[in-house]
Motif scaffolding. Sequence first.
Motif, PDB file in Angstrom:
ATOM      1  N   GLU A  74       0.611   7.443   1.994  1.00  0.00           N
ATOM      2  CA  GLU A  74      -0.552   8.671   1.932  1.00  0.00           C
ATOM      3  C   GLU A  74      -0.242   9.564   2.780  1.00  0.00           C
ATOM      4  O   GLU A  74      -1.157  10.624   2.907  1.00  0.00           O
TER       5      GLU A  74
ATOM      6  N   ARG B 115      -8.731   2.070   0.020  1.00  0.00           N
ATOM      7  CA  ARG B 115      -7.359   1.571  -0.794  1.00  0.00           C
ATOM      8  C   ARG B 115      -6.503   0.663  -0.026  1.00  0.00           C
ATOM      9  O   ARG B 115      -5.955  -0.135  -0.734  1.00  0.00           O
ATOM     10  N   LEU B 116      -6.465   0.827   1.303  1.00  0.00           N
ATOM     11  CA  LEU B 116      -5.781  -0.069   2.113  1.00  0.00           C
ATOM     12  C   LEU B 116      -6.091  -1.522   2.077  1.00  0.00           C
ATOM     13  O   LEU B 116      -5.401  -2.303   1.986  1.00  0.00           O
TER      14      LEU B 116
ATOM     15  N   ALA C 281      -1.805   7.768   8.605  1.00  0.00           N
ATOM     16  CA  ALA C 281      -3.002   7.132   8.569  1.00  0.00           C
ATOM     17  C   ALA C 281      -4.169   7.715   9.348  1.00  0.00           C
ATOM     18  O   ALA C 281      -4.564   6.910  10.390  1.00  0.00           O
TER      19      ALA C 281
ATOM     20  N   GLU D   5      -9.041   6.567   3.305  1.00  0.00           N
ATOM     21  CA  GLU D   5      -7.924   5.768   2.803  1.00  0.00           C
ATOM     22  C   GLU D   5      -8.265   4.384   2.891  1.00  0.00           C
ATOM     23  O   GLU D   5      -7.428   3.330   2.445  1.00  0.00           O
ATOM     24  N   ARG D   6      -8.923   3.927   3.966  1.00  0.00           N
ATOM     25  CA  ARG D   6      -9.394   2.687   4.378  1.00  0.00           C
ATOM     26  C   ARG D   6      -9.725   1.856   3.113  1.00  0.00           C
ATOM     27  O   ARG D   6      -9.185   0.321   2.805  1.00  0.00           O
TER      28      ARG D   6
ATOM     29  N   ASP E 267      -6.844   9.480   7.665  1.00  0.00           N
ATOM     30  CA  ASP E 267      -8.001   9.723   6.608  1.00  0.00           C
ATOM     31  C   ASP E 267      -8.647   8.442   6.514  1.00  0.00           C
ATOM     32  O   ASP E 267      -8.391   7.527   6.072  1.00  0.00           O
ATOM     33  N   GLU E 268     -10.071   8.285   6.786  1.00  0.00           N
ATOM     34  CA  GLU E 268     -10.743   6.987   6.978  1.00  0.00           C
ATOM     35  C   GLU E 268     -10.928   7.081   5.347  1.00  0.00           C
ATOM     36  O   GLU E 268     -11.246   5.772   4.915  1.00  0.00           O
TER      37      GLU E 268
ATOM     38  N   HIS F  32       0.854  -1.095  -0.055  1.00  0.00           N
ATOM     39  CA  HIS F  32       0.032   0.010   0.075  1.00  0.00           C
ATOM     40  C   HIS F  32       0.971   1.237  -0.010  1.00  0.00           C
ATOM     41  O   HIS F  32       1.785   1.254   0.914  1.00  0.00           O
ATOM     42  N   ASP F  33       0.741   1.978  -1.081  1.00  0.00           N
ATOM     43  CA  ASP F  33       1.596   3.382  -1.024  1.00  0.00           C
ATOM     44  C   ASP F  33       1.111   4.205  -0.061  1.00  0.00           C
ATOM     45  O   ASP F  33       0.089   4.313   0.567  1.00  0.00           O
TER      46      ASP F  33
END
Length: 264
Positions: free
Chosen positions: A154, A165-166, A157, A162-163, A159-160, A151-152
């Motif tokens: 960002e 993409r994670l 962690a 982002e979940r 930012d919800e 996972h790149d």
Amino acid sequence: MRSSIVRGERRAHIPEMTPEERQTRIDLAACYRLVARYGMTDLIFNHITARIPGSDHALLINPFGLLYEEITASSLVKIDIEGNVLDPGTSGLGINRAGYVIHSAVHAARDDVQAVIHTHTRAGVATSCMPQGLMPISQTALRFAGRTGYHDFEGPAIDEGERVRLIAALGDNDALILRNHGLLTVGRTIPEAFVLMQRLETACEIQVSALAGGAPVVPSDESQRRTAELFNPKTGNSDVSVAGALEWPALLRQIDRIDPGYRD
């Protein structure tokens, strides 16, 4: 940047819980102590979370402010999947909600996962910064061949958003390397999650050391394939411990000899 903290309330702890919750608390407290003993901590930061069997997605997490070596079964905080405190435990410290974003994502998406471990070790972060990621240069690393996502980075962690993409990066893998950030393992049990993290950390340490000596030798494709199959729970055999069941009793004996107070 200040982390958002959900405060608990210091109070006398009354152990009103199921046997399943009690055992989960003991195992999770032991896991925290073992992560500390094996040098995988980052002061009071990071988390190990565990789902309580038979509950409606209730989870246990560390109070924000204790070192891993201080965690006990009764100090663990009980929360729901959104991070709301259900039982603050005995510490009165609350939780770091910002740091829970990663864990909530995994638990919500993976019903097969009981435990999630996230670390910021030197070797783990160093490996996460390498373009090639985890290299198949040791037997230990080959345990994760075909079972590791990436996972790149960002930023922190929090930012919800982002979940999504994670979770896509984790997929159905056992491990996730968060670029420029650290390592994550998931387990169907707490013992499995711990052994996977200890093995992943060891693989990263081997890689960093090997690269310091020049270009490492890489095993043949056939050797890589056979080794990966042997350590895969779906294709392995009884000659190899793949889920921590054999290691865990020995690890508990080790912790009990040092300080059995984690069970309190």
